[in-house]
Design a protein around this motif. Structure first.
Motif, PDB file in Angstrom:
ATOM      1  N   ASN A   2      -3.365  99.033  84.876  1.00  0.00           N
ATOM      2  CA  ASN A   2      -2.122  99.409  84.219  1.00  0.00           C
ATOM      3  C   ASN A   2      -0.998  98.482  84.679  1.00  0.00           C
ATOM      4  O   ASN A   2      -0.557  98.554  85.823  1.00  0.00           O
ATOM      5  CB  ASN A   2      -1.789 100.849  84.601  1.00  0.00           C
ATOM      6  N   ASN A   3      -0.550  97.613  83.785  1.00  0.00           N
ATOM      7  CA  ASN A   3       0.502  96.646  84.116  1.00  0.00           C
ATOM      8  C   ASN A   3       0.174  95.896  85.392  1.00  0.00           C
ATOM      9  O   ASN A   3      -0.966  95.717  85.759  1.00  0.00           O
ATOM     10  CB  ASN A   3       1.853  97.359  84.272  1.00  0.00           C
ATOM     11  N   LYS A  26      -5.033 106.512  86.598  1.00  0.00           N
ATOM     12  CA  LYS A  26      -4.219 106.078  85.448  1.00  0.00           C
ATOM     13  C   LYS A  26      -4.170 104.547  85.354  1.00  0.00           C
ATOM     14  O   LYS A  26      -3.441 103.990  84.548  1.00  0.00           O
ATOM     15  CB  LYS A  26      -2.797 106.644  85.557  1.00  0.00           C
ATOM     16  N   GLY A  27      -4.913 103.881  86.227  1.00  0.00           N
ATOM     17  CA  GLY A  27      -5.047 102.433  86.103  1.00  0.00           C
ATOM     18  C   GLY A  27      -4.106 101.615  86.961  1.00  0.00           C
ATOM     19  O   GLY A  27      -4.108 100.385  86.875  1.00  0.00           O
ATOM     20  N   ILE A 191      15.146 103.959  87.503  1.00  0.00           N
ATOM     21  CA  ILE A 191      14.624 104.933  86.550  1.00  0.00           C
ATOM     22  C   ILE A 191      13.493 104.351  85.706  1.00  0.00           C
ATOM     23  O   ILE A 191      12.459 104.981  85.520  1.00  0.00           O
ATOM     24  CB  ILE A 191      15.770 105.484  85.671  1.00  0.00           C
ATOM     25  N   GLU A 192      13.671 103.111  85.239  1.00  0.00           N
ATOM     26  CA  GLU A 192      12.669 102.523  84.335  1.00  0.00           C
ATOM     27  C   GLU A 192      11.282 102.448  84.972  1.00  0.00           C
ATOM     28  O   GLU A 192      10.281 102.827  84.369  1.00  0.00           O
ATOM     29  CB  GLU A 192      13.117 101.132  83.871  1.00  0.00           C
ATOM     30  N   LYS A 193      11.257 101.969  86.219  1.00  0.00           N
ATOM     31  CA  LYS A 193       9.952 101.786  86.874  1.00  0.00           C
ATOM     32  C   LYS A 193       9.272 103.126  87.126  1.00  0.00           C
ATOM     33  O   LYS A 193       8.068 103.284  86.937  1.00  0.00           O
ATOM     34  CB  LYS A 193      10.123 101.001  88.175  1.00  0.00           C
ATOM     35  N   ILE A 194      10.056 104.103  87.528  1.00  0.00           N
ATOM     36  CA  ILE A 194       9.485 105.422  87.811  1.00  0.00           C
ATOM     37  C   ILE A 194       8.957 106.023  86.502  1.00  0.00           C
ATOM     38  O   ILE A 194       7.885 106.612  86.456  1.00  0.00           O
ATOM     39  CB  ILE A 194      10.558 106.349  88.447  1.00  0.00           C
ATOM     40  N   GLN A 196       7.867 104.407  84.015  1.00  0.00           N
ATOM     41  CA  GLN A 196       6.658 103.665  83.659  1.00  0.00           C
ATOM     42  C   GLN A 196       5.425 104.239  84.367  1.00  0.00           C
ATOM     43  O   GLN A 196       4.383 104.391  83.755  1.00  0.00           O
ATOM     44  CB  GLN A 196       6.850 102.218  84.098  1.00  0.00           C
ATOM     45  N   ILE A 197       5.558 104.581  85.645  1.00  0.00           N
ATOM     46  CA  ILE A 197       4.356 105.050  86.345  1.00  0.00           C
ATOM     47  C   ILE A 197       4.031 106.506  86.002  1.00  0.00           C
ATOM     48  O   ILE A 197       2.900 106.941  86.132  1.00  0.00           O
ATOM     49  CB  ILE A 197       4.407 104.841  87.883  1.00  0.00           C
TER      50      ILE A 197
END
Ligand SMILES: NC(=O)c1ccc[n+]([C@@H]2O[C@H](COP(=O)([O-])OP(=O)(O)OC[C@H]3O[C@@H](n4cnc5c(N)ncnc54)[C@H](O)[C@@H]3O)[C@@H](O)[C@H]2O)c1
Length: 423
Positions: A2-3, A26-27, A191-194, A196-197
């Motif tokens: 995942n990414n 979740k990868g 916020i964005e990174k959290i 994303q996971i």
């Protein structure tokens, strides 16, 4: 995979190992780091040190694929984007949460921060009392360790709080299918990174302040603790009175339809407000407390419930008197003891108004969609009554005392009101 996000988990107990397996599943490339050598060895031999349904099987699927176990901190932190702390916060000598193990882990991280990716996110997943991040971990990182934290864009790291709600016994299932994910942050950047996971978990993600996120976890656990003690106090009352089938009583209690549905109706009782009023709850709680006493049992929870019911009103009176000048026009919205009723018996609004008059407010206007006449006749109070909501709130400091639906919009529009029913 995942990414390219690499996740590191500090502490591989119930929460940490489940979290590590969950993200790996979740990868995400996930490194589990643990200080106990025997635990690491066991895990490296693909053997989970405790039983949790489904966890061993999931571990087997991801181990050495996306999940790696290590006691080498350099390997754990190298190129890490997000670092979770799932370390014990045991009861200290005086009963406070012992945060020292988390501080040690933060110190270990700080020493090796250069290994991580730029501006890694440090996630406190351990249960820590509200204000721990703001008053302990962030200052510790900033002042003691010299790691610039939660300070605009040139921060070295960002610290967030992400309480865990899994239950032992169904830890893996709970982690993979959460009903809510709570992220406390003080900075929009992380916020964005959290997001994303956590997006692969398909659960609502709630962002809040750091203190709020920490508080939510305690709100949840203490609610459970209080309910269990309530049930036990009731059982002790019943046993003192005698000839009460306790098991049956609770089974029948659980038939109450307020326990069912989504959201369950009972949720509307677990809400802060002005206290309970009306004809039944105050008198019945007191009467059972008295009966228990007569049978030589001091029902302390019932007594506390009644005491808190008085204290909350006093709390708001003090708040209002310290913030609102005596010559202000006050508008009390809601006179009945609950919405959709014109019953004003033991209405908290009446007590509130009496106390405000005593405190020196003499320009009070009240409004209720249904209960004005009956309130007027029941309580002989020297206040004005408005015919409409608009007339009531004009040029006033608004106090919402009953959760009528039609007051909702006002509470949404206006920040400066006292919404004592928290709709
Ligand atoms: N157990 C639960 O059901 C549950 C649920 C939600 C939240 N929590 C909270 O999560 C936190 C962890 O709980 P747990 O039950 O997983 O605890 P645990 O004791 O099972 O696991 C903690 C692990 O952290 C390790 N550790 C300690 N210091 C370390 C360090 N510096 N580096 C790496 N590893 C380190 C310990 O050796 C241990 O294996 C606690 O704050 C707890 O209150 C627990």
């Amino acid at each position: 995979m995942n990414n390219q996000i690499k996740i590191t988990i500090f502490g591989l107990g119930f929460v940490g190992l489940t979290t590590a397996v969950g993200f790996a599943k979740k990868g995400f490339q996930t490194y589990g780091y643990e200080i106990l050598p025997q635990k690491v060895e066991q895990l490296q031999n693909a053997k989970i040190p405790f039983y949790e349904e489904g966890l061993q099987e999931a571990f087997n699927e991801v181990y050495k694929q996306t999940l790696f176990i290590t006691n080498d901190i350099l390997q754990a932190l190298k190129d890490s984007d997000v670092i979770f702390y799932c370390i014990g916060t045991p009861m200290g000598e005086d009963g406070s949460a012992d945060l020292s193990y988390i501080l040690q882990a933060l110190e270990q991280t700080a020493k090796n921060i250069h290994l991580c990716k730029k501006q890694p996110i440090l996630v406190i997943k351990s249960t820590v009392p509200p204000s721990s991040c703001n008053e302990c971990f962030v200052p510790f990182l900033n002042n003691k360790l010299g790691i610039k934290t939660n300070q605009d864009s040139d921060s070295l790291v960002f610290l967030v709080n992400n309480p865990e709600f899994l239950r032992e016994g169904s830890a893996y299932k709970d982690f993979m299918h959460p009903d809510r994910i709570v992220i406390g942050t003080s900075n929009a950047k992380e916020i964005e990174k959290i997001k994303q996971i956590y997006t692969p978990f398909n659960a609502p993600i709630f962002f809040s302040t750091l203190n709020t996120a920490e508080f939510i976890k305690y709100l949840s656990n203490t609610m459970l603790a209080v309910n269990i003690s309530f049930a036990n106090e009731m059982s002790m009352i019943a046993q003192n009175i005698g000839d009460i089938d306790i098991k049956k009583s609770f089974e029948i209690l659980h038939q109450d339809k307020r326990f069912y549905g989504n959201p369950a109706g009972i949720a509307s009782y677990i809400y802060p407000g002005l206290g309970f009023g009306g004809y039944c709850l105050p008198k019945d709680t007191l009467a059972l407390h008295k009966k228990a006493k007569e049978k030589s049992f001091n029902a302390r929870m019932l007594q506390s419930a009644l005491k808190i019911n008085d204290d909350i009103l006093e709390f708001y009176i003090q708040k209002i008197t310290s913030e609102v000048s005596k010559d202000s026009k006050l508008c009390i919205l809601g006179l009945s003891f609950k919405p959709n009723s014109d019953d004003v018996r033991d209405s908290k609004s009446a007590t509130l108004i009496k106390k405000l008059i005593q405190a020196g407010y003499n320009n009070i206007t009240a409004y209720d969609p249904m209960a004005i006449e009956v309130f007027k006749n029941t309580y002989n109070l020297n206040i004005n009554y408005a015919q409409t909501l608009q007339e009531a709130i004009k040029d006033s400091v608004i106090i919402i005392a009953t959760a009528w639906e039609e007051f909702k919009e006002i509470s949404n529009q206006n920040n400066s009101i006292y919404n004592l029913r928290f709709m």
